[in-house]
Scaffold this motif. Structure first.
Motif, short mmCIF file in Angstrom:
data_model
loop_
_atom_site.label_atom_id
_atom_site.label_comp_id
_atom_site.label_asym_id
_atom_site.label_seq_id
_atom_site.Cartn_x
_atom_site.Cartn_y
_atom_site.Cartn_z
N LEU A 1 0.66 -10.33 -2.53
CA LEU A 1 1.98 -10.76 -2.06
C LEU A 1 1.90 -11.85 -0.99
O LEU A 1 2.75 -12.74 -0.96
CB LEU A 1 2.76 -9.56 -1.53
CG LEU A 1 3.24 -8.54 -2.57
CD1 LEU A 1 4.04 -7.44 -1.90
CD2 LEU A 1 4.08 -9.22 -3.64
N VAL A 2 0.91 -11.77 -0.11
CA VAL A 2 0.84 -12.73 1.00
C VAL A 2 0.00 -13.96 0.65
O VAL A 2 -0.03 -14.91 1.43
CB VAL A 2 0.26 -12.05 2.26
CG1 VAL A 2 1.11 -10.87 2.65
CG2 VAL A 2 -1.19 -11.64 2.05
N LEU B 1 -7.52 1.01 -1.30
CA LEU B 1 -7.85 -0.22 -2.01
C LEU B 1 -6.63 -0.80 -2.75
O LEU B 1 -6.39 -2.01 -2.74
CB LEU B 1 -8.99 0.04 -3.01
CG LEU B 1 -10.39 0.22 -2.42
CD1 LEU B 1 -11.38 0.59 -3.53
CD2 LEU B 1 -10.84 -1.04 -1.69
N ALA B 2 -5.86 0.09 -3.37
CA ALA B 2 -4.66 -0.37 -4.06
C ALA B 2 -3.68 -1.02 -3.08
O ALA B 2 -3.07 -2.06 -3.38
CB ALA B 2 -3.99 0.80 -4.77
N LEU B 3 -3.55 -0.44 -1.91
CA LEU B 3 -2.65 -0.98 -0.90
C LEU B 3 -3.10 -2.35 -0.41
O LEU B 3 -2.30 -3.30 -0.31
CB LEU B 3 -2.56 0.00 0.28
CG LEU B 3 -1.67 -0.40 1.45
CD1 LEU B 3 -0.23 -0.58 1.00
CD2 LEU B 3 -1.77 0.65 2.56
N LEU B 4 -4.39 -2.49 -0.15
CA LEU B 4 -4.91 -3.76 0.35
C LEU B 4 -4.82 -4.88 -0.69
O LEU B 4 -4.43 -6.00 -0.38
CB LEU B 4 -6.37 -3.57 0.80
CG LEU B 4 -6.59 -2.67 2.02
CD1 LEU B 4 -8.07 -2.51 2.31
CD2 LEU B 4 -5.85 -3.21 3.23
N VAL B 5 -5.17 -4.55 -1.93
CA VAL B 5 -5.11 -5.57 -2.99
C VAL B 5 -3.67 -6.01 -3.24
O VAL B 5 -3.38 -7.20 -3.43
CB VAL B 5 -5.77 -5.04 -4.27
CG1 VAL B 5 -5.59 -6.03 -5.42
CG2 VAL B 5 -7.25 -4.80 -4.05
N GLY B 6 -2.74 -5.05 -3.26
CA GLY B 6 -1.34 -5.40 -3.47
C GLY B 6 -0.79 -6.29 -2.37
O GLY B 6 -0.07 -7.27 -2.64
N VAL B 7 -1.13 -5.98 -1.12
CA VAL B 7 -0.68 -6.81 0.00
C VAL B 7 -1.29 -8.21 -0.09
O VAL B 7 -0.63 -9.22 0.18
CB VAL B 7 -1.03 -6.13 1.33
CG1 VAL B 7 -0.77 -7.07 2.50
CG2 VAL B 7 -0.23 -4.85 1.50
N ILE C 1 4.18 -10.96 -11.38
CA ILE C 1 3.02 -10.71 -10.52
C ILE C 1 3.46 -10.00 -9.25
O ILE C 1 2.84 -9.03 -8.80
CB ILE C 1 2.30 -12.03 -10.20
CG1 ILE C 1 1.68 -12.61 -11.48
CG2 ILE C 1 1.23 -11.81 -9.14
CD1 ILE C 1 0.93 -13.91 -11.25
N ARG C 2 4.55 -10.47 -8.67
CA ARG C 2 5.06 -9.82 -7.46
C ARG C 2 5.52 -8.39 -7.75
O ARG C 2 5.31 -7.49 -6.93
CB ARG C 2 6.22 -10.64 -6.88
CG ARG C 2 5.83 -12.05 -6.47
CD ARG C 2 7.03 -12.81 -5.92
NE ARG C 2 7.55 -12.16 -4.72
CZ ARG C 2 7.08 -12.38 -3.50
NH1 ARG C 2 6.06 -13.23 -3.33
NH2 ARG C 2 7.59 -11.77 -2.46
N ALA C 3 6.13 -8.19 -8.91
CA ALA C 3 6.59 -6.84 -9.25
C ALA C 3 5.42 -5.88 -9.41
O ALA C 3 5.45 -4.75 -8.89
CB ALA C 3 7.42 -6.90 -10.53
N VAL C 4 4.39 -6.30 -10.12
CA VAL C 4 3.22 -5.42 -10.33
C VAL C 4 2.50 -5.17 -9.02
O VAL C 4 2.05 -4.05 -8.73
CB VAL C 4 2.29 -6.05 -11.39
CG1 VAL C 4 1.02 -5.22 -11.53
CG2 VAL C 4 3.00 -6.15 -12.73
#
Length: 226
Positions: free
Chosen positions: A171-172, A162-168, A188-191
């Motif tokens: 960014l996109v 879930l963390a991976l999907l939300v972070g991607v 925002i991009r850094a976090v």
């Protein structure tokens, strides 16, 4: 004897004292009015004057419209800047929150979730119940220890994914979402990037735990004379 007549001296005409006094008074009043006008004109030079009737009128008042216009323009610029900042904050509020959530999920995937511990304890209890009537040592290890270990790894892996999907997604989003006049803030991009990194680590660790790549299940010794 003949009486000689005494010649009569002509008498001057009587002067009207009231008339002279009135004339003197009128001349003084006219002179005083003139002096008053002159004094009034001197005192109000550049700022006031007198009309034909002797009334003082204000003719020198100047309104500073340029200063008022500049003040209004400055106030409008401040309001526009404040409104623009508010709009920018509102447009990226959801994205910033998503980035923070991604980082939090990545941390949870590495430290362990409360739900994972509960699920592991449940599997342990089920294994104890299953093997209470009898079972080989290998079966007891698998039911009591192995299932709980794998359940914990599975739950932590879900949080990492879930963390991976939300972070991607964070960014996109600017690339695939509606164009915005306000650029995405750098924090925002850094976090979001931190959430992605933590998510990837969580997925790798959870996969290694689930498939026993890092630590294998203990094996029971074979019974003697068997």
């Amino acid at each position: 004897m003949r009486r000689m007549d005494t010649p009569k001296t002509p008498t001057a005409p009587a002067v009207d004292d009231d008339r002279e006094e009135k004339t003197t008074t009128d001349d003084s009043a006219v002179q005083g009015t003139k002096d008053t006008k002159d004094m009034t004109g001197d005192a109000g030079s550049g700022a006031s004057g007198t009309d034909d009737t002797g009334t003082v009128t204000d003719t020198g008042t100047v309104t500073d419209t340029d200063a008022d216009a500049d003040t209004d323009d400055d106030a409008d610029l401040e309001l526009d800047a404040y409104a623009e900042a508010e709009a920018a904050s509102a447009s990226w509020l959801g994205t910033g929150s998503s980035a923070v959530v991604a980082a939090a999920l990545g941390i949870v995937s590495l430290t362990g979730a409360w739900g994972g511990r509960v699920a592991a304890e449940r599997e342990t209890l089920i294994g104890q119940i299953t093997t209470s009537g009898g079972g080989s040592p290998a079966q007891q290890i698998s039911e009591i220890y192995g299932d709980a270990w794998h359940t914990t790894a599975l739950v932590n892996g879900l949080f990492a994914l879930l963390a991976l999907l939300v972070g991607v997604f964070v960014l996109v989003r600017p690339a695939f979402g509606a164009p915005s006049v306000h650029p995405q803030p750098g924090w925002i991009r850094a976090v979001a990037l931190a959430g992605i990194v933590l998510g990837v680590l969580g997925v790798l660790i959870s996969a290694g735990m689930y498939f026993d790549l890092f630590l294998s299940l203990p094996t029971a010794a074979a019974p003697a004379g068997g």
